[in-house]
Design an enzyme around this catalytic site. Structure first.
Site, PDB file in Angstrom:
ATOM      1  N   ARG A  97      13.642   8.144  15.827  1.00 50.63           N
ATOM      2  CA  ARG A  97      12.633   9.217  15.907  1.00 50.63           C
ATOM      3  C   ARG A  97      12.542  10.042  14.625  1.00 50.63           C
ATOM      4  NH1 ARG A  97      14.447   9.846  21.348  1.00 50.63           N
ATOM      5  NH2 ARG A  97      13.000   8.771  22.722  1.00 50.63           N
ATOM      6  N   ARG A 133      -8.453  17.987   2.814  1.00 46.81           N
ATOM      7  CA  ARG A 133      -7.708  16.824   2.326  1.00 46.81           C
ATOM      8  C   ARG A 133      -8.564  15.561   2.328  1.00 46.81           C
ATOM      9  NH1 ARG A 133      -1.470  14.845   3.570  1.00 46.81           N
ATOM     10  NH2 ARG A 133      -1.679  12.917   2.392  1.00 46.81           N
ATOM     11  N   GLU A 138      -5.090  16.527   7.173  1.00 50.35           N
ATOM     12  CA  GLU A 138      -6.445  16.048   6.915  1.00 50.35           C
ATOM     13  C   GLU A 138      -7.436  16.477   8.001  1.00 50.35           C
ATOM     14  OE1 GLU A 138      -6.548  12.221   4.891  1.00 50.35           O
ATOM     15  OE2 GLU A 138      -8.449  11.818   5.866  1.00 50.35           O
ATOM     16  N   ASN A 177     -10.193  11.235  -0.282  1.00 50.23           N
ATOM     17  CA  ASN A 177     -10.667   9.880   0.046  1.00 50.23           C
ATOM     18  C   ASN A 177     -11.919   9.497  -0.735  1.00 50.23           C
ATOM     19  OD1 ASN A 177      -8.626   9.468   1.979  1.00 50.23           O
ATOM     20  ND2 ASN A 177      -9.777  10.665   3.468  1.00 50.23           N
ATOM     21  N   HIS A 186      -5.421  -2.198  -5.145  1.00 52.16           N
ATOM     22  CA  HIS A 186      -5.937  -0.960  -4.555  1.00 52.16           C
ATOM     23  C   HIS A 186      -6.707  -0.111  -5.592  1.00 52.16           C
ATOM     24  CE1 HIS A 186      -6.134   2.491  -1.871  1.00 52.16           C
ATOM     25  NE2 HIS A 186      -5.646   3.240  -2.837  1.00 52.16           N
ATOM     26  N   LYS A 196       1.647  10.757   3.790  1.00 50.62           N
ATOM     27  CA  LYS A 196       0.985   9.682   4.545  1.00 50.62           C
ATOM     28  C   LYS A 196       1.817   8.416   4.414  1.00 50.62           C
ATOM     29  CE  LYS A 196      -3.924  10.761   4.509  1.00 50.62           C
ATOM     30  NZ  LYS A 196      -5.240  10.293   4.060  1.00 50.62           N
ATOM     31  N   GLU A 223      -6.858   6.533  -9.674  1.00 49.75           N
ATOM     32  CA  GLU A 223      -6.603   7.685  -8.792  1.00 49.75           C
ATOM     33  C   GLU A 223      -6.608   8.990  -9.606  1.00 49.75           C
ATOM     34  OE1 GLU A 223      -6.688   7.455  -5.602  1.00 49.75           O
ATOM     35  OE2 GLU A 223      -5.868   5.528  -4.952  1.00 49.75           O
ATOM     36  N   HIS A 269     -11.736   0.589   0.780  1.00 45.35           N
ATOM     37  CA  HIS A 269     -11.003  -0.037   1.894  1.00 45.35           C
ATOM     38  C   HIS A 269     -11.783  -1.196   2.508  1.00 45.35           C
ATOM     39  CE1 HIS A 269      -8.116   3.593   2.591  1.00 45.35           C
ATOM     40  NE2 HIS A 269      -7.809   2.878   1.527  1.00 45.35           N
ATOM     41  N   HIS A 282     -12.847   5.933  -1.335  1.00 38.21           N
ATOM     42  CA  HIS A 282     -11.924   5.070  -0.587  1.00 38.21           C
ATOM     43  C   HIS A 282     -12.551   4.347   0.599  1.00 38.21           C
ATOM     44  CE1 HIS A 282      -8.905   6.645  -3.196  1.00 38.21           C
ATOM     45  NE2 HIS A 282      -7.923   6.039  -2.570  1.00 38.21           N
ATOM     46  N   LYS A 333      -3.054  17.108  -6.286  1.00 40.48           N
ATOM     47  CA  LYS A 333      -2.830  16.572  -4.936  1.00 40.48           C
ATOM     48  C   LYS A 333      -1.989  17.550  -4.109  1.00 40.48           C
ATOM     49  CE  LYS A 333      -2.037  12.864  -1.880  1.00 40.48           C
ATOM     50  NZ  LYS A 333      -1.917  11.473  -1.598  1.00 40.48           N
TER      51      LYS A 333
HETATM   52  N1  LIG Z   1       0.328   7.057   1.235  1.00 35.80           N
HETATM   53  C1  LIG Z   1      -0.685   7.380   0.477  1.00 35.80           C
HETATM   54  O1  LIG Z   1      -1.125   8.545   0.438  1.00 35.80           O
HETATM   55  C2  LIG Z   1      -1.292   6.337  -0.413  1.00 35.80           C
HETATM   56  C3  LIG Z   1      -2.188   6.717  -1.434  1.00 35.80           C
HETATM   57  C4  LIG Z   1      -2.690   5.718  -2.268  1.00 35.80           C
HETATM   58  C5  LIG Z   1      -2.312   4.402  -2.097  1.00 35.80           C
HETATM   59  N2  LIG Z   1      -1.462   4.071  -1.091  1.00 35.80           N
HETATM   60  C6  LIG Z   1      -1.035   2.684  -0.904  1.00 35.80           C
HETATM   61  O2  LIG Z   1      -0.246   2.311  -2.017  1.00 35.80           O
HETATM   62  C7  LIG Z   1      -0.373   0.910  -2.254  1.00 35.80           C
HETATM   63  C8  LIG Z   1      -0.700   0.688  -3.703  1.00 35.80           C
HETATM   64  O3  LIG Z   1       0.350   1.202  -4.463  1.00 35.80           O
HETATM   65  P1  LIG Z   1       0.642   0.651  -5.926  1.00 35.80           P
HETATM   66  O4  LIG Z   1      -0.594   0.612  -6.711  1.00 35.80           O
HETATM   67  O5  LIG Z   1       1.795   1.433  -6.404  1.00 35.80           O
HETATM   68  O6  LIG Z   1       0.974  -0.853  -5.654  1.00 35.80           O
HETATM   69  P2  LIG Z   1       2.302  -1.677  -5.257  1.00 35.80           P
HETATM   70  O7  LIG Z   1       3.272  -0.857  -4.543  1.00 35.80           O
HETATM   71  O8  LIG Z   1       1.771  -2.891  -4.588  1.00 35.80           O
HETATM   72  O9  LIG Z   1       2.907  -2.063  -6.683  1.00 35.80           O
HETATM   73  C9  LIG Z   1       2.115  -2.790  -7.581  1.00 35.80           C
HETATM   74  C10 LIG Z   1       2.934  -3.862  -8.292  1.00 35.80           C
HETATM   75  O10 LIG Z   1       3.771  -3.255  -9.267  1.00 35.80           O
HETATM   76  C11 LIG Z   1       5.120  -3.722  -9.112  1.00 35.80           C
HETATM   77  N3  LIG Z   1       5.957  -2.630  -9.630  1.00 35.80           N
HETATM   78  C12 LIG Z   1       6.247  -1.452  -9.055  1.00 35.80           C
HETATM   79  N4  LIG Z   1       6.889  -0.660  -9.920  1.00 35.80           N
HETATM   80  C13 LIG Z   1       7.039  -1.361 -11.065  1.00 35.80           C
HETATM   81  C14 LIG Z   1       7.612  -1.090 -12.332  1.00 35.80           C
HETATM   82  N5  LIG Z   1       8.102   0.103 -12.640  1.00 35.80           N
HETATM   83  N6  LIG Z   1       7.619  -2.074 -13.267  1.00 35.80           N
HETATM   84  C15 LIG Z   1       7.070  -3.278 -12.991  1.00 35.80           C
HETATM   85  N7  LIG Z   1       6.493  -3.599 -11.839  1.00 35.80           N
HETATM   86  C16 LIG Z   1       6.466  -2.645 -10.887  1.00 35.80           C
HETATM   87  C17 LIG Z   1       5.222  -4.055  -7.657  1.00 35.80           C
HETATM   88  O11 LIG Z   1       6.239  -4.962  -7.412  1.00 35.80           O
HETATM   89  C18 LIG Z   1       3.849  -4.664  -7.385  1.00 35.80           C
HETATM   90  O12 LIG Z   1       3.819  -6.009  -7.813  1.00 35.80           O
HETATM   91  C19 LIG Z   1      -1.456   0.417  -1.326  1.00 35.80           C
HETATM   92  O13 LIG Z   1      -0.861  -0.240  -0.232  1.00 35.80           O
HETATM   93  C20 LIG Z   1      -2.156   1.686  -0.877  1.00 35.80           C
HETATM   94  O14 LIG Z   1      -2.730   1.569   0.400  1.00 35.80           O
HETATM   95  C21 LIG Z   1      -0.938   5.007  -0.269  1.00 35.80           C
END
Ligand SMILES: NC(=O)c1ccc[n+]([C@@H]2O[C@H](COP(=O)([O-])OP(=O)(O)OC[C@H]3O[C@@H](n4cnc5c(N)ncnc54)[C@H](O)[C@@H]3O)[C@@H](O)[C@H]2O)c1
Length: 368
Positions: A118, A247, A243, A251, A270, A140, A191, A258, A254, A233
């Protein structure tokens, strides 16, 4: 080193932004949480580099679960595997989850932490620019959910299950961006541009002027970029944690993004989907008279200058995109609700004329 607090009463936390922070991770974590056991959820690509460096800073050693960061792994199955590993290792509610990787790792690890016994604390340690400026802040967490298609196939609906689970601490070590490839760095910049479009022209100007330094991984420039974006942010999240209003502006672009991100034939990350989504949002806004053509042109020029896509890599059917848009969480009773740019910020717009949305999709290359 900069510290920005996300003020959320008893859920407040710091975002520590600096360089070479992983070497001292244990002491940073212990300043906010005296856990006895740490469980790492580690992005596979950085397991032996940044992961090892961070783990070495923990005197008692750490147990870990390694996750391959691909969207098809952002599932309930991965969350269950993390629970399973934690149960096998005997983690109780005094344990703490440390999410080390990009946004994908942070979202999955955060959701596993939110639901294990939990809820146990999570420390987010983002290692991509996108995760530093966006995904790790605001609590999130979530996973993708399979959606059956008319043709019998299955698409993963983005982030359709999850929870708000604020981290105990965020550690953004910009030195980790030295190993991140340019394509992923660009995704993070998408972003940052989005944050700039929420009424922060100074961020847009900074990105334009410091483009070279950003790609050279200049530590001071990255520190400044990440700090500016995190502050934007954090401020929005502080005003509207769940949200209910403000907030939603985060988006921007987005709902379009999406819809195209799950289309495997497009091979979009993304941040790339967000870049195209921002362009579609600009076209929609222009059609509704919320911005002028010069505004849209400036955003497209900026994104192109960074090397981000402003159009779909191949045409998609307008109908397919519309179906996924309605499935997006931001749709209300199947009515599409969009966040659209205005001349001096952004606004949530309901009941948008379908013609304006179709025009927006056509502007990025969708066909009817
Ligand atoms: N929670 C939220 O508020 C929020 C906001 C925006 C995006 N997201 C989510 O985040 C994800 C996208 O995140 P992302 O762009 O970080 O992608 P990711 O986590 O998929 O990482 C991208 C790539 O970079 C590699 N990587 C990570 N750190 C590295 C480093 N320092 N050196 C070399 N390689 C590295 C990873 O292995 C992967 O191949 C999506 O799933 C999206 O939906 C969430």
């Amino acid at each position: 080193m900069n510290t920005i607090t996300v003020p959320l009463q008893d859920r407040s936390y710091d975002v520590v932004i600096g360089s070479d922070l992983l070497q001292n991770m244990q002491s940073l974590v212990q300043q906010v949480h005296r856990a006895t056991e740490y469980f790492f959820v580690l992005d596979q690509n950085i397991e032996t580099t940044h992961g090892q460096c961070a783990a070495n800073s923990f005197s008692g050693g750490v147990k870990s679960f390694v996750l391959q960061a691909i969207e098809s792994n952002k599932t309930m199955q991965s969350v269950e595997s993390i629970w399973d590993a934690m149960l096998k290792e005997g983690y109780d509610r005094h344990g703490i989850v440390v999410a080390l990787g990009g946004g994908l790792t942070g979202d999955v690890a955060g959701f596993a932490a939110a639901t294990y016994l939990r809820g146990v604390p999570v420390v987010q340690v983002p290692t991509t620019l996108l995760a530093m400026v966006d995904a790790s802040i605001g609590g999130k967490t979530g996973i993708n959910v399979p959606i059956a298609q008319k043709d019998g196939g299955v698409l993963l609906g983005k982030n359709l299950a999850g929870s708000f689970w604020q981290p105990a601490l965020v550690i953004a070590d910009v030195s980790t961006l030295k190993t991140l490839d340019d394509r992923q760095l660009r995704c993070g910049l998408a972003e940052c541009v989005k944050h700039g479009m929420l009424g922060h022209q100074d961020v847009i100007t900074f990105i334009q002027e410091q483009n070279e330094g950003i790609f050279a991984r200049d530590v001071d420039i990255l520190l400044s970029l990440v700090s500016q974006s995190v502050a934007i942010k954090a401020n929005v999240v502080a005003q509207d944690e769940r949200e209910q209003g403000q907030r939603a502006l985060l988006n921007l672009g987005h709902t379009f993004a999406h819809a195209i991100e799950p289309m495997s034939a497009l091979h979009l990350f993304h941040g790339e989907a967000v870049s195209i989504g921002l362009c579609a949002a600009c076209s929609c806004s222009e059609a509704l008279g919320l911005i002028d053509a010069e505004y849209s042109d400036n955003i497209r020029t900026l994104l192109t200058g960074i090397g981000l896509p402003t159009r779909l890599p191949m045409p998609i059917q307008l109908e397919d995109a519309m179906v996924l848009m309605v499935k997006d969480k931001k749709a209300v009773r199947s009515q599409i609700r969009l966040v659209l740019p205005t001349q001096d910020g952004a606004a949530v717009v309901d009941d948008i004329d379908e013609g304006a949305i179709a025009l927006a999709w056509a502007s990025v290359g969708a066909t009817s």
